[in-house]
Write a protein that holds these residues in place. Structure first.
Motif, PDB file in Angstrom:
ATOM      1  N   GLN A 208       1.022   3.099  -3.157  1.00  0.00           N
ATOM      2  CA  GLN A 208      -0.113   3.858  -3.641  1.00  0.00           C
ATOM      3  C   GLN A 208      -0.771   4.983  -2.805  1.00  0.00           C
ATOM      4  N   HIS A 209      -0.452   4.640  -1.368  1.00  0.00           N
ATOM      5  CA  HIS A 209      -1.147   5.624  -0.363  1.00  0.00           C
ATOM      6  C   HIS A 209      -0.212   6.085   0.630  1.00  0.00           C
TER       7      HIS A 209
ATOM      8  N   ASN B  59       0.671  -5.977   8.299  1.00  0.00           N
ATOM      9  CA  ASN B  59       0.588  -5.787   7.006  1.00  0.00           C
ATOM     10  C   ASN B  59       2.074  -5.746   6.403  1.00  0.00           C
TER      11      ASN B  59
ATOM     12  N   LYS C  39       0.966  -1.218  -0.095  1.00  0.00           N
ATOM     13  CA  LYS C  39       0.026   0.112   0.048  1.00  0.00           C
ATOM     14  C   LYS C  39       0.890   1.307   0.029  1.00  0.00           C
TER      15      LYS C  39
END
Length: 652
Positions: free
Chosen positions: A373-374, A390, A370
């Motif tokens: 992208q984030h 994660n 992630k």
């Protein structure tokens, strides 16, 4: 190397190359080393690759305004960097004593750059060139881009952009930013109007507003309130991610100015990283330095490979979050193999690649998918206090890279000397990398950074609990025994970090006693600009929680904490004695094997404590002799460089 392999450093070089006026002149606090481990070389070569001409004025005489005019006035602007280190860290030890050697100067000579070099150089330029754009960059400017605590003057300082009189400041690594700025200047845009480039800081008389703007407390407010400064600092810390960061505005009412920080540049792709490292670096220092003894710093990097940037370890005392960020950026295997092949052609290459790594050697990918992208999480870390569920722990790419490097002709051994993040390593259920690290990539000693043993101190450091390190040590010992190898762990330890009391320092000394190891070098906590730990040191508050933190600011207490880590050194006897008394640990002075000190003859402070019954008949054995001490590997300690041995003297 021929002079033509380097960028121009003199008018004669310009004439020989047919250059009438340079586009940029780079003023550097370091000697000129044309190697991709040096920021001056990277930024200059990147500009050259985009069609701009750059000349280097390395270590100008800051007392002489003419020294910055030797290449003439540049067409587009001056670039200014203090060098690969903050100039104050370069000059002074943590005890604020002048260092004796500068590894980035010819022959290691100290005194070739001024204190606060970025400010001094920029002001020197402005005295002669009133309107020529001045752009600051490098680690010193990057970490002083907003108001910051300055340890050496013991006060809060303004943004370096204001004190220097420069027009723009590039923070972070800067490759993209400098090209955008250069192209904007080339197109005729005034430097005062270049307010749109990511990874830059600029001054404005207009207060920016908008949904994506965060207004920090004004400088006059944080100068009088340490609590407000801690809150302001943590707001900055939470805005270091390029995906989520907003524009920060810091008002300076007394100067009628606003210092505006744009969000960071986006991470470089692997292809972009490869392009940067494929530029035509000479890979050594300029030949002018040969008669002066060369540049010592090249020895550390000449046969090393930089494989990655960034670090999601986020230790409190490290400035990498503010400078390179937490998102890992990597080079391709092909790029690294090509550079390694070039190394093998060097006549000085002896078959050993000294390192393959970066800020953390075994980080070869973002912590989780992630992030690309984030961005990274604002309010939690990847590894601390526990590994994020994660987080993807995977060493397969690094293992494959090291195997390819080991297979190259002329390569005898590939070492890993960059920091290994042991908590990340021990979390990997696949032991392939751990086993190959032990078998192929350790040069007798593996350096790791547990930093401390007290969990309270480790929490302030942003490091894992000591039990994690002990688990790593146990497995490292088992693997060495299984492979019949005689390799040791050398732990980096830090004294007097915020949160560390004398009692914590004593616990660390007891740990070293049980380990049978006395480190030759100890890092006393150094409050460098723009770290969480420095914020704690200055404010007495943990900016993450705003709770009070114990801080050892008194130089004498800091000396005692440091001495406890090297308690066996006879010259530390008085400091260790005083520390044990103040910590209420007189029980650690005596002849018992658990004691840290044997009292010296006639030391009346311990007369009552050291009376012992007469020795029993038989062979006498001196208490505390080294034959019972063990290294981290669990094997008897040997007399070897960097190790305490039975031949070392002890205090009596």
């Amino acid at each position: 190397m021929d002079r033509k392999d380097f960028l121009p450093v003199s008018k004669a070089d310009l004439l020989e190359r047919g250059i009438e006026q340079l586009d940029f002149v780079f003023i550097s606090g370091d000697a000129y080393v044309d190697h991709p481990s040096f920021g001056t070389a990277i930024i200059s070569r990147v500009l050259e690759a985009h069609g701009f001409t750059v000349g280097i004025i390395a270590q100008p005489n800051w007392r002489d305004p003419e020294s910055i005019s030797v290449l003439g006035e540049p067409r587009l602007g001056f670039l200014v960097s203090a060098g690969n280190m903050d100039s104050m860290v370069n000059h002074y030890s943590v005890s604020k004593k002048r260092r004796k050697k500068d590894f980035y100067s010819p022959g290691g000579e100290m005194g070739k750059r001024p204190d606060y070099a970025a400010v001094v150089y920029a002001n020197l330029i402005r005295r002669t060139y009133k309107k020529t754009p001045i752009i600051l960059g490098g680690i010193e400017a990057s970490l002083r881009r907003l108001a910051h605590y300055d340890y050496w003057s013991d006060k809060l300082k303004r943004s370096v952009l204001i004190d220097s009189g420069a027009d723009l400041l590039i923070y972070g690594m800067g490759e993209r930013s400098i090209v955008e700025i250069a192209e904007a200047l080339q197109s005729g845009i005034s430097v005062r109007d270049i307010t749109f480039v990511r990874g830059t800081v600029y001054k404005s008389t207009i207060d920016p507003v908008g949904e994506d703007v965060i207004r920090l407390p004004a400088f006059d407010k944080i100068s009088t309130s340490r609590e407000l400064y801690a809150k302001s600092f943590y707001r900055q810390y939470q805005n270091t991610d390029p995906f989520t960061a907003k524009t920060l505005v810091e008002p300076y009412p007394a100067d009628n100015l606003f210092v505006v920080q744009n969000p960071p540049q986006m991470p470089l792709s692997t292809e972009e990283m490869d392009d940067v490292y494929a530029l035509p670096y000479a890979r050594t220092y300029h030949p002018d330095y040969e008669p002066l003894g060369g540049i010592p710093a090249i020895e550390e990097v000449k046969f090393s490979l930089a494989s990655c940037r960034g670090c999601f370890g986020a230790c409190s005392f490290c400035a990498l979050t503010f400078h390179q960020g937490r998102i890992i950026q990597t080079r391709s295997h092909e790029s690294l193999l090509e550079e390694a092949k070039q190394m093998t052609q060097d006549p000085d290459f002896k078959g050993y690649i000294h390192d393959v790594g970066g800020p953390t050697a075994n980080f070869r990918q973002p912590a989780c998918k992630k992030q690309l992208q984030h961005g990274v999480c604002q309010n939690r870390q990847c590894l601390f206090p526990e590994p994020c569920p994660n987080m993807e722990v995977d060493h397969r790419d690094y293992v494959a890279l090291l195997r390819k490097l080991r297979a190259l002709p002329k390569v005898k051994k590939v070492f890993v000397r960059s920091g290994i993040r042991f908590d990340y390593l021990i979390t990997d259920k696949d032991e392939t990398f751990f086993r190959e690290l032990v078998k192929y990539h350790v040069s007798g000693q593996l350096k790791v950074a547990p930093e401390h043993v007290s969990d309270g101190v480790l929490r302030m450091m942003g490091k894992p609990q000591n039990s994690v390190y002990r688990r790593f040590v146990k497995r490292y010992r088992e693997l060495n025994e299984e492979m019949h190898l005689d390799q040791y762990l050398v732990p980096y330890l830090m004294s007097s970090h915020p949160g560390s009391t004398l009692q914590d320092a004593v616990r660390l000394a007891e740990y070293l006693r049980d380990l049978g190891y006395m480190p030759e070098q100890v890092q006393d906590f150094y409050p460098t600009p723009s770290t969480i730990s420095t914020c704690m040191y200055y404010t007495g508050l943990d900016p993450r929680t705003m709770k009070p933190v114990y801080v050892a600011r008194d130089p004498h207490e800091k000396a005692m904490q440091r001495a406890l880590i090297q308690y066996r050194d006879p010259k530390n006897y008085e400091l260790v004695t005083e520390a044990l008394i103040k910590a209420g640990r007189r029980d650690l002075v005596g002849t018992d094997k658990k004691c840290l000190l044997r009292p010296r003859h006639g030391d009346l402070r311990f007369v009552q404590k050291t009376q012992t019954p007469p020795a029993k008949p038989g062979k006498a054995k001196r208490p505390g002799t080294p034959n019972s001490r063990k290294w981290a590997s669990g094997k008897p300690q040997q007399s070897r460089p960097g190790a305490w041995s039975a031949k070392d003297k002890r205090g009596k």
